[in-house]
Design a protein around this motif. Structure first.
Motif, short mmCIF file in Angstrom:
data_model
loop_
_atom_site.label_atom_id
_atom_site.label_comp_id
_atom_site.label_asym_id
_atom_site.label_seq_id
_atom_site.Cartn_x
_atom_site.Cartn_y
_atom_site.Cartn_z
N HIS A 60 6.55 -6.79 2.90
CA HIS A 60 5.24 -7.39 2.62
C HIS A 60 4.13 -6.66 3.37
CE1 HIS A 60 6.80 -10.89 0.48
NE2 HIS A 60 7.68 -11.08 1.45
N VAL A 61 3.01 -6.51 2.70
CA VAL A 61 1.77 -6.10 3.35
C VAL A 61 0.76 -7.21 3.04
CG1 VAL A 61 -0.09 -4.40 3.45
CG2 VAL A 61 2.27 -3.64 3.12
N PHE A 62 0.46 -8.01 4.09
CA PHE A 62 -0.30 -9.25 3.90
C PHE A 62 -1.11 -9.50 5.16
CE2 PHE A 62 0.43 -14.05 2.73
CZ PHE A 62 -0.95 -14.23 2.65
N GLN A 63 -2.40 -9.32 5.07
CA GLN A 63 -3.27 -9.42 6.25
C GLN A 63 -3.10 -10.76 6.96
OE1 GLN A 63 -7.58 -9.46 5.65
NE2 GLN A 63 -7.83 -8.10 7.41
N GLU A 98 5.24 -4.31 -0.88
CA GLU A 98 4.81 -5.39 -1.77
C GLU A 98 3.46 -5.87 -1.24
OE1 GLU A 98 6.41 -9.71 -3.51
OE2 GLU A 98 7.36 -8.81 -1.75
N TYR A 99 2.41 -5.53 -1.96
CA TYR A 99 1.04 -5.77 -1.49
C TYR A 99 0.50 -7.10 -1.99
CZ TYR A 99 0.93 -0.79 -0.27
OH TYR A 99 1.19 0.45 0.26
N MET A 100 -0.01 -7.90 -1.05
CA MET A 100 -0.69 -9.13 -1.42
C MET A 100 -2.07 -8.78 -1.95
SD MET A 100 -0.89 -12.41 -1.76
CE MET A 100 0.60 -12.98 -0.91
N MET A 101 -2.40 -9.27 -3.14
CA MET A 101 -3.72 -9.02 -3.71
C MET A 101 -4.71 -10.04 -3.16
SD MET A 101 -3.08 -7.82 -7.66
CE MET A 101 -2.14 -9.27 -8.16
N ASP A 102 -5.44 -9.62 -2.13
CA ASP A 102 -6.46 -10.47 -1.52
C ASP A 102 -7.66 -9.59 -1.21
OD1 ASP A 102 -5.62 -9.00 0.65
OD2 ASP A 102 -4.63 -10.67 1.66
N MET A 103 -8.64 -10.13 -0.49
CA MET A 103 -9.86 -9.37 -0.22
C MET A 103 -9.58 -8.11 0.60
SD MET A 103 -12.37 -10.51 -1.85
CE MET A 103 -13.63 -9.52 -1.04
N SER A 104 -8.62 -8.19 1.52
CA SER A 104 -8.31 -7.02 2.35
C SER A 104 -7.71 -5.89 1.51
CB SER A 104 -7.35 -7.40 3.47
OG SER A 104 -6.07 -7.72 2.94
N PHE A 105 -7.12 -6.25 0.39
CA PHE A 105 -6.50 -5.25 -0.47
C PHE A 105 -7.54 -4.31 -1.08
CE2 PHE A 105 -4.34 -3.98 -4.53
CZ PHE A 105 -3.33 -3.24 -3.94
N PHE A 106 -8.76 -4.82 -1.33
CA PHE A 106 -9.85 -3.98 -1.83
C PHE A 106 -10.08 -2.80 -0.90
CE2 PHE A 106 -11.59 -7.61 -4.41
CZ PHE A 106 -11.67 -6.93 -5.62
N LYS A 107 -10.19 -3.10 0.41
CA LYS A 107 -10.45 -2.05 1.40
C LYS A 107 -9.29 -1.08 1.49
CE LYS A 107 -11.53 -1.27 6.27
NZ LYS A 107 -11.78 -1.90 7.61
N ARG A 108 -8.07 -1.62 1.52
CA ARG A 108 -6.88 -0.77 1.61
C ARG A 108 -6.83 0.19 0.41
NH1 ARG A 108 -2.26 -1.37 4.44
NH2 ARG A 108 -2.87 -3.47 5.06
N LEU A 109 -7.15 -0.32 -0.74
CA LEU A 109 -7.10 0.47 -1.96
C LEU A 109 -8.06 1.66 -1.91
CD1 LEU A 109 -6.00 0.74 -4.85
CD2 LEU A 109 -7.74 -0.88 -5.60
N LYS A 110 -9.20 1.45 -1.25
CA LYS A 110 -10.23 2.50 -1.18
C LYS A 110 -9.99 3.49 -0.04
CE LYS A 110 -12.68 0.77 -4.55
NZ LYS A 110 -12.78 1.47 -5.86
N THR A 111 -9.21 3.09 0.96
CA THR A 111 -9.12 3.92 2.17
C THR A 111 -7.73 4.47 2.44
OG1 THR A 111 -8.71 1.95 3.55
CG2 THR A 111 -11.01 2.64 3.26
N GLU A 112 -6.69 3.97 1.76
CA GLU A 112 -5.33 4.39 2.06
C GLU A 112 -4.58 4.75 0.79
OE1 GLU A 112 -3.25 1.58 4.52
OE2 GLU A 112 -5.10 0.90 5.48
#
Length: 244
Positions: A60-63, A98-112
């Motif tokens: 899991h990747v979940f902030q 396994e990525y949790m789709m939440d607000m932090s995922f937006f940033k991760r998507l753009k930077t990693e």
């Protein structure tokens, strides 16, 4: 004439030799899956005994719950592979997340760079309480970054039980669906079983995964399959050969 009297197959017996699992939690101490390397040995040995030939570890990747980074996941995976080699394990293991789709995922998507289950296929999940308000924005952004979203266990999001049309919307938004194998034996409850049955009967399941975390999940493979359309369930299982 009396086909309804035939015994239902167990999930264990329904898994073909050479099965490739794309969703598991066998890396030790990194999320709510294997707690120790001994647990990892047990899971991988059990997978081998059931008939799995390859597996993809997807922690899991979940902030604020499981603050895993790509580098941490890869480090633990490398250490686990060394331990597997020393222990004589032979099932090839790859690593993703396994990525949790939440607000932090937006940033991760753009930077990693995301860890994918193959090529640009990325495993994502949602909260079991409610879908994120920005769900379709996230899916759009994922595909805009050239990723293909694979939604983990869509049958477990019970808030769609009375709103099945949302599954059609997710499909139209570019989502692939990955069913949990244990849903087919009713492991997660009757509601999940009903959703799994409906998704399979409508041909909406693209892939399957074990989502194995612990020994209870292994034991559940002895359960009898409750899914009605066994031919479509078998087809979904065979689709996993795509991940060779």
């Amino acid at each position: 004439m009396f086909s309804f009297l035939k015994p239902k197959p167990s999930l264990r017996d329904f898994i073909p030799d050479g099965f490739i699992d794309i969703h598991s939690h066998l890396l030790p101490g990194i999320d709510d899956g294997a707690a120790s390397i001994e647990d990892s040995f047990f899971i991988i040995d059990s997978m081998k005994e059931i008939g799995f030939s390859q597996c993809i570890a997807t922690p899991h990747v979940f902030q604020d719950v499981w603050n895993n980074t790509e580098s941490k996941i890869e480090q633990v995976a490398a250490e686990t592979k060394v331990a597997f080699d020393r222990n004589g394990e032979v099932i090839p293991m790859r690593v993703a997340a396994e990525y949790m789709m939440d607000m932090s995922f937006f940033k991760r998507l753009k930077t990693e760079k995301l860890l994918t289950i193959k090529d640009n296929y990325v495993l994502v999940e949602m909260s079991y309480i409610n879908a994120p308000n920005q769900l379709y924005e996230i899916l759009f952004d994922l595909q805009n970054e050239d990723y293909i979203p694979v939604l983990a266990h869509p049958e477990r999001y019970l808030y769609y039980f009375s709103n099945f049309n949302e599954y059609e919307k997710l499909k139209n938004a570019g989502c692939k669906f990955q069913l949990n194998l244990l849903s087919a034996v009713g492991y997660y409850g009757e509601g999940v079983l009903q959703l799994a049955d409906k998704l399979i009967s409508k041909g909406m399941i693209d892939f399957v995964g074990s989502d194995i975390h612990h020994e209870r999940h292994i034991k559940a493979f002895d359960g009898k399959i409750q899914i009605k359309k066994l031919d479509l369930f078998k087809e979904a299982i065979s689709n996993n050969t795509f991940f060779k």
